[in-house]
Design an enzyme around this catalytic site. Structure first.
Site, mmCIF file in Angstrom:
data_model
loop_
_atom_site.group_PDB
_atom_site.id
_atom_site.type_symbol
_atom_site.label_atom_id
_atom_site.label_comp_id
_atom_site.label_asym_id
_atom_site.label_seq_id
_atom_site.Cartn_x
_atom_site.Cartn_y
_atom_site.Cartn_z
ATOM 1 N N CYS A 1 33.050 -11.053 -1.357
ATOM 2 C CA CYS A 1 33.067 -9.851 -0.565
ATOM 3 C C CYS A 1 34.276 -10.041 0.290
ATOM 4 O O CYS A 1 35.340 -10.413 0.114
ATOM 5 C CB CYS A 1 32.018 -9.306 0.189
ATOM 6 S SG CYS A 1 32.029 -7.630 0.626
ATOM 7 N N HIS B 1 27.464 -8.616 -4.237
ATOM 8 C CA HIS B 1 26.414 -9.147 -3.568
ATOM 9 C C HIS B 1 25.220 -9.364 -4.689
ATOM 10 O O HIS B 1 25.128 -8.577 -5.243
ATOM 11 C CB HIS B 1 26.062 -8.364 -2.354
ATOM 12 C CG HIS B 1 27.124 -8.144 -1.320
ATOM 13 N ND1 HIS B 1 27.542 -9.380 -0.474
ATOM 14 C CD2 HIS B 1 28.032 -7.344 -1.024
ATOM 15 C CE1 HIS B 1 28.630 -8.797 -0.040
ATOM 16 N NE2 HIS B 1 28.708 -7.590 -0.088
#
Length: 489
Positions: free
Chosen positions: A331, A427
């Protein structure tokens, strides 16, 4: 239908773990349970089925209760993106930004949102187990409070106060809370729990009776130290600097702790690996010699890039790569690995662009739209299930070498031409044992440890069993029935 709220004498006294354990214990008794936290502050977030965001702890508590996480379980989530500013998530969606200058005014209307979520959950459950935030003893924050007594009084929910004996001064913290809070707030508290006790609980009998006598509250139990709690995902970055390094693993994986690190629980599954030593590198320390460096997520990518450079970690990362060793960015960490990160709308701070670490031939533009949702697919030949939470779009030549592919056929992530540097927006990528094994194979580790989800499930059962032995759960259930039952919202 009932409800009970656990508040604490301070932050990090173990409220989240106790709520999770109670949710599992009550679910094991056959009750329909819902967790609830009116207001949370954390950059570790989870995604709900409807594409909303809630605090990681509430997602774990939902898992403990054996129900799917829902935005109503954490109606107000504050995600710090600077020392004095936070992104505000209401009912799972971004509502705006609050800073120290407009904090009191900005939260004024949030109580209605909180109560609406609470009443919806209460209508679904036999019992709602509620977690406070910080402490009701922070009387400087009482005006406009929606996290502790402001909510408890508005909703008519009985409170049990949790004290942490491991940090010392538990008698003073519990009795002192009674002394400093408003009498009407104190009337909402019906008892206390002493948490994190090491040794023989009988040694605290006199102290327990002293708290009861001086506070006028009954005790609901003394909870021993719960070693299984370390296996639960954490949402508070303060725990990173306290976690010790095992020293037994033969392969080191290192992750620097940036100022705005987010969703660092992505790395928790690596702690299950017997041949891996996960080193979370605190500020002021160099990144050690490692087989793999992971850059975790960030709530403020540009600010954390500056932090990486201020710590000299950029030099460590580039030297690591020159030695032919891999780097993984997740991310915000993925965004940092590119050539440029730009913020043309001033989402994170001043309008502008900064150079990235230059290990991936990609560029990221931070936009107003936020990508939030559950995802699944394959990467490195293994399946994954995870979620995305990010503001920004990453493009460039290295995205033509994706790390993986979503189930709908879209490419995911980017890989450098030499194959050493990878970036992904997913994630939870390492949660599945097969997916984790594929990444570990790149650094010479064969096989993989247990499934992360199964490990959390077993830890919750163990915690619930301990609470059944040491906490008067029947009395807590009876107390929950005294909660006011109105449906005005």
């Amino acid at each position: 239908m009932g409800a009970v709220m656990l508040q604490g004498t301070g932050s990090d006294v173990g409220k989240s773990v106790l709520v999770a354990g109670l949710c599992r214990a009550l679910a094991n008794r056959g009750l329909v349970v819902r967790p609830f936290k009116p207001q949370n502050m954390s950059n570790n977030a989870a995604v709900t089925a409807d594409g909303g965001e809630i605090g990681r702890a509430q997602a774990t508590q939902a898992f403990a209760a054996r129900v799917a996480p829902h935005a109503d379980m954490n109606p107000v989530l504050l995600k710090p993106q600077g020392d004095r500013t936070s992104q505000v998530i209401v009912h799972g969606r971004v509502r705006g930004t609050l800073g120290s200058a407009n904090w009191r005014e900005g939260r004024a209307g949030l109580l209605d949102d909180v109560l609406a979520s609470y009443h919806r959950l209460r209508a679904q459950a036999d019992i709602v187990v509620i977690e406070g935030a910080g402490s009701p003893a922070e009387i400087n924050l009482r005006s406009g409070d929606i996290a502790n007594m402001g909510f408890a009084r508005a909703a008519g929910v009985p409170v049990v106060l949790v004290g942490d004996i491991d940090r010392g001064g538990v008698i003073a913290s519990l009795v002192g809370t009674r002394a400093v809070i408003d009498p009407a707030d104190a009337a909402m508290i019906h008892g206390f729990l002493v948490n994190k006790f090491r040794g023989d609980p009988a040694l605290f009998d006199d102290g327990y009776r002293a708290i009861e006598a001086r506070s006028g509250w009954r005790g609901f139990g003394v909870v021993p130290w719960l070693p299984e709690a370390v296996r639960l995902p954490s949402e508070d970055a303060v725990v990173l600097e306290r976690r010790s390094v095992g020293g037994d693993g033969r392969i080191v994986i290192a992750c620097p702790i940036t100022a705005r690190i987010a969703n660092f629980d992505d790395l928790d599954p690596l702690r299950l690996e017997p041949d891996v030593e996960l080193v979370m590198v605190p500020p002021g320390q160099p990144i050690p010699d490692a087989a793999l460096i992971v850059l975790a997520g960030s709530k403020a990518t540009i600010a954390d890039l500056a932090f990486v450079r201020a710590q000299g970690w950029d030099i460590d990362i580039l030297a690591h790569h020159r030695r032919g060793r891999p780097v993984l960015g997740l991310c915000g960490g993925y965004q940092m690995l590119g050539r440029v990160v730009s913020d043309p709308h001033g989402i994170e701070g001043p309008v502008g662009a900064v150079p990235g670490l230059g290990l991936l031939d990609v560029e990221t533009e931070i936009g107003r739209a936020k990508t939030v949702g559950a995802v699944s697919g394959t990467a490195l030949g293994a399946a994954f299930d995870g979620y995305e939470i990010h503001m920004g779009r990453t493009t460039g030549p290295d995205t033509a070498r994706p790390v993986g592919q979503f189930g709908d056929g879209r490419a995911e992530g980017a890989m450098s031409a030499d194959g050493l540097v990878c970036g992904s927006y997913v994630h939870g990528l390492l949660g599945d044992a097969r997916q984790r094994a594929a990444w570990l194979a790149r650094i010479g580790v064969e096989g993989a440890g247990p499934d992360h989800r199964a490990s959390i499930d077993a830890a919750l059962d163990a915690i619930a069993a301990t609470l059944e032995r040491h906490v008067d759960i029947d009395a807590l259930i009876a107390l929950s029935q005294t909660a006011r039952d109105d449906r005005e919202q």
